[in-house]
Scaffold this active site. Sequence first.
Site, PDB file in Angstrom:
ATOM      1  N   PHE A  25       0.839  -1.204   0.000  1.00  0.00           N
ATOM      2  CA  PHE A  25       0.000   0.000   0.000  1.00  0.00           C
ATOM      3  C   PHE A  25       0.874   1.254   0.000  1.00  0.00           C
ATOM      4  O   PHE A  25       1.746   1.401   0.861  1.00  0.00           O
ATOM      5  CB  PHE A  25      -0.883  -0.040   1.251  1.00  0.00           C
ATOM      6  CG  PHE A  25      -1.852   1.096   1.390  1.00  0.00           C
ATOM      7  CD1 PHE A  25      -2.988   1.156   0.621  1.00  0.00           C
ATOM      8  CD2 PHE A  25      -1.635   2.094   2.334  1.00  0.00           C
ATOM      9  CE1 PHE A  25      -3.909   2.196   0.772  1.00  0.00           C
ATOM     10  CE2 PHE A  25      -2.534   3.127   2.497  1.00  0.00           C
ATOM     11  CZ  PHE A  25      -3.669   3.176   1.710  1.00  0.00           C
ATOM     12  N   SER A  93       3.511  -6.798   2.596  1.00  0.00           N
ATOM     13  CA  SER A  93       2.555  -5.906   3.253  1.00  0.00           C
ATOM     14  C   SER A  93       1.122  -6.076   2.727  1.00  0.00           C
ATOM     15  O   SER A  93       0.601  -7.192   2.711  1.00  0.00           O
ATOM     16  CB  SER A  93       3.040  -4.459   3.107  1.00  0.00           C
ATOM     17  OG  SER A  93       2.357  -3.616   3.997  1.00  0.00           O
ATOM     18  N   MET A  94       0.487  -4.992   2.240  1.00  0.00           N
ATOM     19  CA  MET A  94      -0.864  -5.124   1.693  1.00  0.00           C
ATOM     20  C   MET A  94      -0.905  -6.103   0.541  1.00  0.00           C
ATOM     21  O   MET A  94      -1.923  -6.761   0.294  1.00  0.00           O
ATOM     22  CB  MET A  94      -1.411  -3.781   1.218  1.00  0.00           C
ATOM     23  CG  MET A  94      -2.751  -3.928   0.497  1.00  0.00           C
ATOM     24  SD  MET A  94      -3.229  -2.535  -0.524  1.00  0.00           S
ATOM     25  CE  MET A  94      -2.139  -2.697  -1.919  1.00  0.00           C
ATOM     26  N   ASP A 194       8.714  -4.210  13.407  1.00  0.00           N
ATOM     27  CA  ASP A 194       8.025  -3.650  12.241  1.00  0.00           C
ATOM     28  C   ASP A 194       7.207  -2.471  12.750  1.00  0.00           C
ATOM     29  O   ASP A 194       6.337  -2.636  13.605  1.00  0.00           O
ATOM     30  CB  ASP A 194       7.120  -4.736  11.629  1.00  0.00           C
ATOM     31  CG  ASP A 194       6.425  -4.295  10.344  1.00  0.00           C
ATOM     32  OD1 ASP A 194       6.122  -3.092  10.211  1.00  0.00           O
ATOM     33  OD2 ASP A 194       6.173  -5.161   9.494  1.00  0.00           O
ATOM     34  N   HIS A 224       9.900  -3.070   8.372  1.00  0.00           N
ATOM     35  CA  HIS A 224       8.753  -3.472   7.549  1.00  0.00           C
ATOM     36  C   HIS A 224       9.114  -3.830   6.105  1.00  0.00           C
ATOM     37  O   HIS A 224       8.727  -4.881   5.602  1.00  0.00           O
ATOM     38  CB  HIS A 224       7.685  -2.373   7.560  1.00  0.00           C
ATOM     39  CG  HIS A 224       6.449  -2.757   6.794  1.00  0.00           C
ATOM     40  ND1 HIS A 224       5.681  -3.845   7.143  1.00  0.00           N
ATOM     41  CD2 HIS A 224       5.879  -2.231   5.674  1.00  0.00           C
ATOM     42  CE1 HIS A 224       4.671  -3.961   6.277  1.00  0.00           C
ATOM     43  NE2 HIS A 224       4.780  -2.998   5.391  1.00  0.00           N
TER      44      HIS A 224
END
Length: 261
Positions: A25, A93-94, A194, A224
């Site tokens: 994202f 991630s996303m 993270d 992250h």
Amino acid sequence: MPLLPGAEPFHHSGGPVGVLLVHGFTGSPQSMRPWADELAAAGYTVSLPLLPGHGTRWQDMQATRWEDWYAEADRAFAELAEKCEQVFVCALSMGGSLALRLAAQHGEAISGVVLVNPSVRSDNPASVLLPVLRHLVPSLPGVANDIALEGSTEVGYDRVPLHAAWSLGQLWRTVQAELPAVRQPVLLLHSPQDHVVSPANSELVLARISSTDVTELLLERSYHVATLDHDAELIFGASLDFIRRLVPTAAEDASAENHQG
């Protein structure tokens, strides 16, 4: 709008095994490009699309929704599935939410899923305000560039567009409901430190998926965006081992021949 340098999508025609990579994202393909290059060098056919609204300026994300991001990931998957005997999905991630939805929707057409710091739930109590806040404030400070490695930089937005952030919440709800439909082998790598996505995200994925072949690895030295961090080589190596374990020898041989040719 011109693309940010490094945000270009990437495609490599290799052997009969395909790998789809999905970025996060407000991020871009740049965060996944070293990983894509490693997979391409190993002889795989690789697709790394740019998700709609990403890679230009944050304002361009305001008009996009999770359905747009998923549709692009799904399109790239269909393209790979058409020309490859097997397809794996790797995500950050996303992108992890999108990958898990692909796995739930496409079943055996996806041979395995590799997740790095997957984002599947809200870690911010204030997110309950998003339905109203998004009509009052266009954006908030960004989440890009959470990297421990000095000198390593992520190409992403410095603002979070709130219409898109609200839609991200809708994606999470959709994916959470579909997690039990995920049965493919899963390799999940996550960073204890993270600052964007909490460990509760990985815990939720591991608790709800139906997969029996599951490997969990910790990225102790990374934040992250671990694909650009100290543990990048660990991610690349582990994903290659994971794919090779699940690919029949004949396909591996054809992939190697294709690469040499």
